[in-house]
Design a protein around this motif. Structure first.
Motif, PDB file in Angstrom:
ATOM      1  N   PHE A 153       0.847  -1.199   0.000  1.00 34.96           N
ATOM      2  CA  PHE A 153       0.000   0.000   0.000  1.00 34.96           C
ATOM      3  C   PHE A 153       0.879   1.244   0.000  1.00 34.96           C
ATOM      4  O   PHE A 153       2.091   1.175   0.200  1.00 34.96           O
ATOM      5  N   VAL A 154       0.224   2.387  -0.238  1.00 39.49           N
ATOM      6  CA  VAL A 154       0.902   3.683  -0.311  1.00 39.49           C
ATOM      7  C   VAL A 154       0.272   4.617   0.711  1.00 39.49           C
ATOM      8  O   VAL A 154      -0.959   4.714   0.792  1.00 39.49           O
ATOM      9  N   LEU A 155       1.102   5.284   1.476  1.00 39.09           N
ATOM     10  CA  LEU A 155       0.663   6.314   2.413  1.00 39.09           C
ATOM     11  C   LEU A 155       1.009   7.679   1.832  1.00 39.09           C
ATOM     12  O   LEU A 155       2.142   7.893   1.382  1.00 39.09           O
ATOM     13  N   GLU A 202      -3.744   4.195   0.059  1.00 34.62           N
ATOM     14  CA  GLU A 202      -4.272   3.614  -1.165  1.00 34.62           C
ATOM     15  C   GLU A 202      -3.552   2.310  -1.464  1.00 34.62           C
ATOM     16  O   GLU A 202      -2.395   2.132  -1.038  1.00 34.62           O
ATOM     17  N   PRO A 203      -4.181   1.400  -2.204  1.00 33.52           N
ATOM     18  CA  PRO A 203      -3.436   0.223  -2.669  1.00 33.52           C
ATOM     19  C   PRO A 203      -2.308   0.632  -3.599  1.00 33.52           C
ATOM     20  O   PRO A 203      -2.415   1.616  -4.336  1.00 33.52           O
ATOM     21  N   PHE A 204      -1.212  -0.094  -3.547  1.00 31.36           N
ATOM     22  CA  PHE A 204      -0.066   0.171  -4.420  1.00 31.36           C
ATOM     23  C   PHE A 204      -0.454  -0.133  -5.860  1.00 31.36           C
ATOM     24  O   PHE A 204      -1.004  -1.196  -6.158  1.00 31.36           O
ATOM     25  N   ILE A 205      -0.169   0.806  -6.748  1.00 35.13           N
ATOM     26  CA  ILE A 205      -0.458   0.628  -8.174  1.00 35.13           C
ATOM     27  C   ILE A 205       0.857   0.333  -8.889  1.00 35.13           C
ATOM     28  O   ILE A 205       1.750   1.172  -8.932  1.00 35.13           O
ATOM     29  N   GLY A 206       0.987  -0.844  -9.423  1.00 37.29           N
ATOM     30  CA  GLY A 206       2.216  -1.234 -10.103  1.00 37.29           C
ATOM     31  C   GLY A 206       2.395  -2.730  -9.993  1.00 37.29           C
ATOM     32  O   GLY A 206       1.759  -3.396  -9.175  1.00 37.29           O
ATOM     33  N   ALA A 207       3.269  -3.276 -10.822  1.00 36.00           N
ATOM     34  CA  ALA A 207       3.503  -4.715 -10.857  1.00 36.00           C
ATOM     35  C   ALA A 207       4.854  -5.048 -10.258  1.00 36.00           C
ATOM     36  O   ALA A 207       5.845  -4.339 -10.499  1.00 36.00           O
ATOM     37  N   GLY A 208       4.890  -6.105  -9.448  1.00 33.05           N
ATOM     38  CA  GLY A 208       6.152  -6.563  -8.884  1.00 33.05           C
ATOM     39  C   GLY A 208       6.821  -5.566  -7.960  1.00 33.05           C
ATOM     40  O   GLY A 208       8.043  -5.560  -7.830  1.00 33.05           O
TER      41      GLY A 208
END
Length: 253
Positions: A68-70, A123-129
Motif C-alpha cells: 500500500f501507499v501512504l 491507497e493500494p499500491f499501483i504497479g507490478a512486482g
C-alpha cells in the motif's frame, strides 16, 4: 527574475497564478481525498484509485493489505511505500506526523494547498512486482491536452521527458529514451484529462496506464512551483504560449 507584467514563459505564468489566482475550486481539487468524488462524477468511478483509509493518526500497526501507499492529502511529494511489511513503520509514522505540522502551501506560496485539511490517506499500491508504474502528466490548456510528461524509474534513476500528442519527443533525450513506447491507453487518458480540465485555462492531470483500466493520480495547478527548468529551454516558452492563448480565450483568473 520572472516578468510578471508581461509573462511569456510557462514558469512565469505559474508564478503569476500563485500570486493572484484565488479560484475557490482549487483547494477541493488539490485535496487528494475530496478530489476523488469530483473525478468520479466527471469521468467515472473506474478511474479513481480506492481510498483504504484517511485520517490524521496512523495506527501503531498497519491494518491494510500489502502493498500500500501512504500519502498526505494536503501536500506534494509526501509519500511512503509499504511493500513487504518489513519497513520501519514507527519511522514512517513519525514522517507522516511531520507532514501534518503545517499547511503545505506556505512554503512556496501555493495558495490552493493552504486550505486543504491536513491529513493522510492510504491507497493500494499501483504497479507490478513492487515497481512504481510510469507516471504520465498531461498538460491541459483550455480543455485541450497539448503535451504529456513521462516520468520513469522514480525511485531509482528518475528521468522525465515531454512528448506531444503525436508522441514525438520534445526533450533532450537519448535515442532509447525518445523511443519510450506510447501508452496503449493514451487516447483514453487524453479524453479523460480534457474532461477534467475543461473549465480552467490550465491544469496538469496525472495518470497511470494501469491494468485493466488507466487511473487518475492527481490534479496539479502549480507544476514544479514554477521553478523547474525545461530542457531544452525553448519548451518553457512553448508551454507558456499555449497557456497564454488559453487564457485569452478562457481566462479563469
Amino acid at each position: 527574475m520572472p516578468d510578471l507584467a508581461g509573462p511569456r514563459l510557462f514558469n512565469e505564468v505559474v508564478q503569476l497564478r500563485k500570486l493572484i489566482d484565488r479560484d475557490p475550486r482549487l483547494p477541493m481539487l488539490t485535496d487528494k481525498v475530496r478530489a476523488k468524488a469530483s473525478v468520479a462524477d466527471r469521468i467515472g468511478a473506474e478511474w479513481v484509485i480506492p481510498t483504504l483509509w484517511h485520517g490524521q493518526t496512523l495506527p501503531e500497526t498497519p491494518m491494510w493489505p500489502l502493498p500500500f501507499v501512504l500519502k498526505s492529502r494536503h501536500g506534494s511529494n509526501q509519500t511512503a511505500f509499504v511493500r513487504t511489511g518489513e519497513e520501519d513503520w514507527p519511522r514512517i509514522r513519525a514522517r507522516a506526523h511531520r507532514w501534518q505540522r503545517r499547511a503545505y502551501g506556505w512554503w512556496l506560496d501555493e495558495w490552493a494547498y493552504r486550505d486543504v485539511e491536513r491529513g493522510l490517506l492510504v491507497e493500494p499500491f499501483i504497479g507490478a512486482g513492487g515497481v512504481l508504474p510510469v507516471d504520465y502528466k498531461l498538460f491541459v490548456f483550455g480543455g485541450r491536452v497539448q503535451f504529456i510528461g513521462v516520468h520513469l524509474h522514480r525511485e531509482t534513476a528518475h528521468r522525465h521527458f515531454f512528448f506531444d500528442c503525436d508522441w514525438r519527443c520534445l526533450s533532450e533525450a537519448s535515442a532509447d529514451e525518445a523511443a519510450t513506447p506510447r501508452p496503449k491507453a493514451l487516447d483514453q487518458m487524453i479524453e479523460a484529462a480534457e474532461a477534467l480540465g475543461t473549465e480552467t485555462d490550465f491544469v496538469r492531470v496525472d495518470m497511470y496506464d494501469a491494468q485493466p483500466h488507466p487511473l487518475f493520480g492527481e490534479m496539479t495547478f502549480y507544476p514544479g512551483s514554477g521553478l523547474d527548468p525545461f530542457a531544452p529551454r525553448r519548451l518553457d516558452a512553448l508551454f507558456g504560449a499555449h497557456w497564454l492563448r488559453a487564457r485569452a480565450v478562457r481566462p479563469s483568473w
